[in-house]
Design a protein around this motif. Structure first.
Motif, PDB file in Angstrom:
ATOM      1  N   VAL A  78       0.838  -1.203   0.000  1.00  0.00           N
ATOM      2  CA  VAL A  78       0.000   0.000   0.000  1.00  0.00           C
ATOM      3  C   VAL A  78       0.869   1.248   0.000  1.00  0.00           C
ATOM      4  CG1 VAL A  78      -1.660   1.329   1.347  1.00  0.00           C
ATOM      5  CG2 VAL A  78      -1.905  -1.147   1.163  1.00  0.00           C
ATOM      6  N   PHE A  79       1.885   1.221   0.852  1.00  0.00           N
ATOM      7  CA  PHE A  79       2.749   2.386   0.965  1.00  0.00           C
ATOM      8  C   PHE A  79       3.445   2.670  -0.369  1.00  0.00           C
ATOM      9  CE2 PHE A  79       6.637   4.610   2.238  1.00  0.00           C
ATOM     10  CZ  PHE A  79       6.085   5.601   3.021  1.00  0.00           C
ATOM     11  N   TRP A  80       4.003   1.615  -0.983  1.00  0.00           N
ATOM     12  CA  TRP A  80       4.699   1.816  -2.259  1.00  0.00           C
ATOM     13  C   TRP A  80       3.740   2.214  -3.368  1.00  0.00           C
ATOM     14  CZ3 TRP A  80       9.356   3.125  -2.131  1.00  0.00           C
ATOM     15  CH2 TRP A  80      10.214   2.613  -1.149  1.00  0.00           C
ATOM     16  N   ASN A  81       2.528   1.654  -3.324  1.00  0.00           N
ATOM     17  CA  ASN A  81       1.516   2.080  -4.293  1.00  0.00           C
ATOM     18  C   ASN A  81       1.311   3.591  -4.236  1.00  0.00           C
ATOM     19  OD1 ASN A  81       1.073  -0.474  -5.178  1.00  0.00           O
ATOM     20  ND2 ASN A  81      -0.926  -0.750  -4.182  1.00  0.00           N
ATOM     21  N   SER A  82       1.114   4.071  -3.004  1.00  0.00           N
ATOM     22  CA  SER A  82       0.875   5.505  -2.823  1.00  0.00           C
ATOM     23  C   SER A  82       2.040   6.315  -3.367  1.00  0.00           C
ATOM     24  CB  SER A  82       0.683   5.827  -1.341  1.00  0.00           C
ATOM     25  OG  SER A  82      -0.655   5.661  -0.997  1.00  0.00           O
ATOM     26  N   LEU A  83       3.241   5.872  -3.028  1.00  0.00           N
ATOM     27  CA  LEU A  83       4.432   6.601  -3.442  1.00  0.00           C
ATOM     28  C   LEU A  83       4.546   6.623  -4.962  1.00  0.00           C
ATOM     29  CD1 LEU A  83       6.296   7.889  -1.451  1.00  0.00           C
ATOM     30  CD2 LEU A  83       7.904   6.012  -1.756  1.00  0.00           C
ATOM     31  N   ARG A  84       4.318   5.450  -5.596  1.00  0.00           N
ATOM     32  CA  ARG A  84       4.459   5.337  -7.040  1.00  0.00           C
ATOM     33  C   ARG A  84       3.450   6.242  -7.744  1.00  0.00           C
ATOM     34  NH1 ARG A  84       3.724  -0.351  -7.742  1.00  0.00           N
ATOM     35  NH2 ARG A  84       5.568  -0.495  -6.423  1.00  0.00           N
ATOM     36  N   ILE A  85       2.201   6.160  -7.285  1.00  0.00           N
ATOM     37  CA  ILE A  85       1.131   6.984  -7.864  1.00  0.00           C
ATOM     38  C   ILE A  85       1.485   8.471  -7.743  1.00  0.00           C
ATOM     39  CG2 ILE A  85      -1.235   7.771  -7.438  1.00  0.00           C
ATOM     40  CD1 ILE A  85      -1.082   5.138  -8.737  1.00  0.00           C
ATOM     41  N   SER A  86       1.977   8.845  -6.569  1.00  0.00           N
ATOM     42  CA  SER A  86       2.230  10.267  -6.314  1.00  0.00           C
ATOM     43  C   SER A  86       3.369  10.773  -7.190  1.00  0.00           C
ATOM     44  CB  SER A  86       2.572  10.484  -4.842  1.00  0.00           C
ATOM     45  OG  SER A  86       1.591   9.906  -4.037  1.00  0.00           O
ATOM     46  N   VAL A 224      -1.680  14.538  -4.007  1.00  0.00           N
ATOM     47  CA  VAL A 224      -1.961  13.208  -4.540  1.00  0.00           C
ATOM     48  C   VAL A 224      -1.787  12.154  -3.454  1.00  0.00           C
ATOM     49  CG1 VAL A 224      -1.277  11.469  -6.232  1.00  0.00           C
ATOM     50  CG2 VAL A 224      -1.236  13.883  -6.851  1.00  0.00           C
ATOM     51  N   PHE A 225      -0.708  12.295  -2.699  1.00  0.00           N
ATOM     52  CA  PHE A 225      -0.383  11.298  -1.679  1.00  0.00           C
ATOM     53  C   PHE A 225      -1.520  11.153  -0.669  1.00  0.00           C
ATOM     54  CE2 PHE A 225       2.070   9.669   1.993  1.00  0.00           C
ATOM     55  CZ  PHE A 225       2.769   8.649   1.366  1.00  0.00           C
TER      56      PHE A 225
END
Lengths: 571, 377
Positions: A78-86, A224-225
């Protein structure tokens, strides 16, 4: 005659000016403002932070919760998803907004006013709207689903497109400001020194944009984050921190883990806040307020390229908006595309029906009313009343915190703080008051800065003259400061109203059955696969925001015309 | 422009003079003020008499505005006392002090007409609507702005705005008028005109006035008393003639008007040796023979004669540069016996009579009565 009398010891007692009734009252107002920020901001944050370090029984466990959270295999995903998206959204937004801003300020393409207006449209929409429109366009049954080459909209693709739409105007405004402050004389000097066009771009334009691009990327990244609206609609089974937090708290009542995720959400925003502060410090010295505005020279090739680019972007923005409107009018998408207003018959889809929209209006009205009064008078106390300097500095700092505080984190901290049985203010939990309070606090910083800017422009001697004429500060505030700042006050009220209409993040944790607002209703409708009504409610929100902005514009113009005699030239 | 009708004195009478000057309009004792670690004012003692026009004069950062703001109560002093007409106002808040103030920026209320700006301080006073209107009309007549009553400040020129600010400050007939660089924001022409009008108005109303300025011409032309300040202390207090003719310190000597400074050594109680010569000096301040001193003389006080003319005590000097300054010529001459260059001013008449060019040799004289020696140590 004037005489220099014999010197008296300078080690006399320290002089303290006697307080007048007015001073006492002003001091009390300042303390009241401090208490408001303490209860509405500091104590809730403190509660959240301490919850993150406690177990379910309230025992201090240090960072154990964080260890537990990250030991779940899902959590780091979840954390990496958020980071990647942002990161992805930020890069895309910056590239598009940077070029768009350049076209607006450094070209002579036709229709610049139109393009600027279109670019600001996303400011009027809740972040839920782009997601809904994207489903109509590229969803599993969307009109252009082939354009995604077999990729599913639900997940990173949809989130990134939605976020770029949503954050575009924010990035654009920041970059545009930095481009507008470039002094024309710098370009003239570069030309005189025989720098070519490319060299001028790299030596003058780009360095001047650097701060703007930096600030814009921080703003976009944190937006975004921490955003909830886009992923909750088109996130599908691709979890990000914001949706994960929502599920943990609303779905699973897991408050400890909720607090952990809340703190994680807060970190990049806090870093950006500090970094922005540091950057700003280095910046202020190099800005000259009297820059001569740059007027671009003619260049057909450049203007044509700019026009093409801006047209594509504007078309994309408008099609998202138009798609949402159309979607709200389809009788039964995708089977029956004849148009009707049946989706606006909310009572058929949702128990609260139009009540949610009425609640939103009530909320926004109250936020605009109380928020404007509080923010403006608060800024007046900080900027123009002498004395109590340490208290004023502390309050001034606290007023900046909401900028860094994601709405969801604020909402979560309100649950912890106001829902505690020992809290004397617990009574507001579940009422519209807590929604108003959280929204005022959530939106506090931007109008606060607007008010400070306006107050700084007033002559510093106004109150001193008033006092010397034995007129109280309150009277001078009412008779001079407020009338002079009326355009600013209007702008603040409209900002607060509009953003209260479109905000979702804090409210999603705080609404109750009786105080459900329009944006929450959109989330619930969408969860229940009622896309048409969700689109209809979103469109209603946009229409309301647009009306308020239009109203503000009309009022402003009327006001400025009526007071033109004493305002002189003012925009 | 400013005109003072006969009736005005009746309506704003000068405050009665206190019996024998025992109670001054303003008495300041031991006043100090610091900002952080910076001493902005240190041990200020000052008396100002009723009806005087006093200028606080000094370079920027000397503390003159700080002192004015302390008197107004806007930035209270850390230590020391202020008495106004015998009443201790040291601890009073601004609203309970008795003064009117005009700022450099005027601080006019932009959303109020000229009339309502002037009437702003009259609402607390127990005046009927008619009385208030009459008072405003009379003040506007005094500053020559009756025809502008309905306009807003933004529609007026700088000089007009300044006069509105003045009328507003004087409206409640304050016992003290404070002016913080009131003329600095104006064009040179308007400034000269207004400063004379201001002076005349103040004379006529008899209101005790303090004006802060960094402009020595302004201070010399308007003040009854000049308070010269530097680095938070008062350097000298005196009439314009006193501070100009008999400066109390090298700072005052250099700050007001042009001055030649010549290093020298005291030879006796009334002469110094400088270079290879000796000069008689009338004004030796705290100097004993053998002390190092700074010798001062104004360029206009140096006497210039042709090579044959010269006074018996004259010294030979070579003219190096000449510049035309309108009503006079400024020469820079090199005098070998003194061992340094000097600035000299001569009238156009003298210029024509002497027919000097660059390179000419002249005889200069420095009258003992115009020389001042300050102890360097």
């Amino acid at each position: 005659m004037v005489d220099q009398a014999p010197a008296v010891s300078i080690h006399g007692p320290k002089v303290r000016i006697a307080f007048s009734g007015e001073d006492v009252l002003l001091r009390l107002c300042l303390i009241a403002l401090a208490l408001f920020l303490l209860i509405g901001l500091l104590l809730p944050i403190y509660t959240l932070l301490s919850k993150g370090l406690q177990d379910a029984n309230g025992n201090f466990v240090g960072l154990l919760n964080f260890v537990t959270y990250f030991s779940e295999p899902r959590a780091s995903v979840v954390f990496w998803n958020s980071l990647r998206i942002s990161v992805l959204s930020t890069v895309l937004t910056l590239a598009i907004a940077g070029l768009y801003a350049f076209a607006l300020t450094h070209s002579r393409m036709p229709g610049r006013v139109f393009f600027r207006a279109v670019a600001l449209v996303p400011l009027l929409t809740p972040s839920l709207l782009p997601g809904i429109a994207l489903i109509y366009l590229f969803g599993n049954q969307g009109f252009f689903r082939g354009a995604l080459f077999g990729h599913s909209l639900y997940g990173p693709v949809g989130i990134v497109i939605g976020e770029v739409f949503f954050t575009f105007p924010i990035a654009l405004l920041i970059v545009q400001t930095s481009l507008l402050t470039i002094d024309r004389r710098l370009y003239e000097a570069a030309t005189a020194l025989r720098a070519g066009r490319l060299r001028t771009f790299f030596t003058v334009t780009l360095p001047a944009m650097r701060f703007g691009l930096g600030a814009a990327s921080f703003a976009t990244f944190t937006k975004v984050f921490t955003d909830f609206g886009v992923p909750v609609v088109v996130g599908g089974s691709y979890p990000v921190l914001a949706t994960d937090l929502y599920q943990k708290v609303i779905g699973g009542f897991d408050f400890q883990m909720g607090a952990v995720v809340g703190i994680l959400l807060f970190i990049p925003a806090a870093v950006a806040f500090v970094a922005g502060h540091l950057l700003q410090r280095g910046r202020s010295a190099s800005v000259d307020g009297r820059a001569v505005v740059y007027v671009p020279a003619k260049s057909q090739a450049r203007d044509l390229a700019c026009l093409l680019f801006c047209s594509v972007v504007a078309l994309a923005i408008l099609s998202i908006l138009v798609m949402a409107v159309l979607g709200s009018l389809f009788k039964l998408w995708p089977y029956n595309l004849s148009l009707s207003f049946s989706s606006y018959n909310f009572a058929e889809y949702e128990p609260s029906g139009w009540g949610a929209y009425r609640n939103s209006l009530r909320l926004s009205g109250m936020v605009a009313l109380f928020g404007t009064a509080l923010v403006f008078f608060g800024a007046y106390l900080l900027e123009r009343v002498p004395g109590a300097s340490w208290l004023r500095q502390a309050i001034g700092f606290c007023c900046m915190i909401p900028l860094a505080l994601p709405g969801m984190v604020l909402g979560l901290s309100y649950i912890f703080f106001f829902n505690s049985p020992s809290n004397p203010f617990g009574g507001i939990y579940g009422t519209i008051a807590i929604l108003v309070l959280s929204t005022v606090v959530h939106l506090y910083t931007v109008p606060h800065l607007t008010a400070l800017t306006a107050l700084k422009q007033l002559d510093p001697g106004l109150e001193a003259v008033g006092s010397s004429l034995k007129v109280s500060r309150f009277a001078t505030f009412g008779r001079v400061v407020v009338p002079v700042c009326l355009p600013t006050i209007l702008r603040i009220a409209s900002y607060l109203f509009m953003n209260s209409m479109t905000t979702i993040s804090a409210l999603v944790f705080l609404y109750s059955a009786n105080t459900k607002v329009a944006t929450v209703s959109v989330v619930l409708l969408n969860d229940n696969a009622m896309l048409g009504p969700a689109a209809a409610m979103s469109v209603l929100i946009v229409a309301t925001s647009a009306t308020v902005v239009g109203l503000q514009w009309l009022l402003m113009h009327g006001l400025l015309r009526r007071t033109q005699a004493w305002r002189g030239r003012e925009s | 422009m400013l005109n003072v009708p006969d009736g005005i004195a009746k309506l704003s009478p000068p405050k009665p003079m206190t019996d024998d000057g025992g109670t001054p309009a303003l008495r300041i004792r031991g006043l100090s003020k610091s900002f952080g670690g910076f001493m902005a004012l240190e041990g200020i003692d000052l008396d100002i008499e009723q009806g005087e026009f006093v200028c606080f004069l000094g370079p920027s950062g000397c503390g003159k505005t700080t002192l004015l703001r302390a008197i107004a109560g806007l930035d209270p002093q850390n230590r020391g006392t202020i008495h106004q007409g015998g009443r201790d106002i040291s601890r009073l808040p601004v609203t309970r002090r008795d003064f009117g103030i005009v700022f450099q920026s005027y601080a006019l209320f932009p959303n109020l007409t000229v009339e309502r700006n002037v009437a702003y301080g009259l609402h607390g006073a127990r005046l009927s609507r008619e009385q208030r209107k009459a008072r405003v009309g009379e003040l506007l007549a005094m500053v020559g702005l009756e025809s502008q009553a309905a306009k807003y400040p933004a529609q007026l020129s700088g000089g007009q705005q300044q006069r509105v600010a003045l009328a507003r400050a004087l409206a409640p007939s304050p016992g003290l008028l404070l002016l913080d660089e009131p003329l600095s924001a104006l064009d040179a022409q308007v400034r000269l005109h207004l400063r004379d009008q201001l002076r005349r108005l103040q004379r006529c109303l008899g209101v005790t006035t303090i004006m802060v300025t960094h402009d020595q011409d302004e201070a010399l032309a308007t003040a009854d008393q000049i308070v010269v300040m530097n680095q938070g202390v008062i350097e000298q207090v005196g009439t314009p003639e006193e501070v100009f003719e008999r400066p109390a310190s090298p700072f005052v000597a250099g700050f007001l008007g042009d001055m030649n400074f010549i290093p020298a050594v005291a030879a006796s109680r009334n002469s110094v040796s400088v270079g290879t010569t000796q000069l008689d000096v009338a004004d030796m301040k705290d100097v004993s023979p053998g002390d190092e001193v700074k010798l001062c003389i104004r360029p206009a006080d140096i006497v210039v004669e042709g090579p044959s003319g010269g006074p018996p005590t004259g010294l030979e000097a070579v003219v190096e540069t000449i510049s035309f300054r309108g009503n006079f010529y400024r020469l820079s001459v090199n005098c070998h016996r003194i061992g340094q260059g000097l600035d000299v001013e001569i009238t156009r008449g003298a210029w024509e009579r002497l027919a000097i060019d660059a390179g000419s040799v002249v005889i200069i004289g420095m009258p003992a009565s115009k020389l001042i020696a300050f102890n360097v140590a």
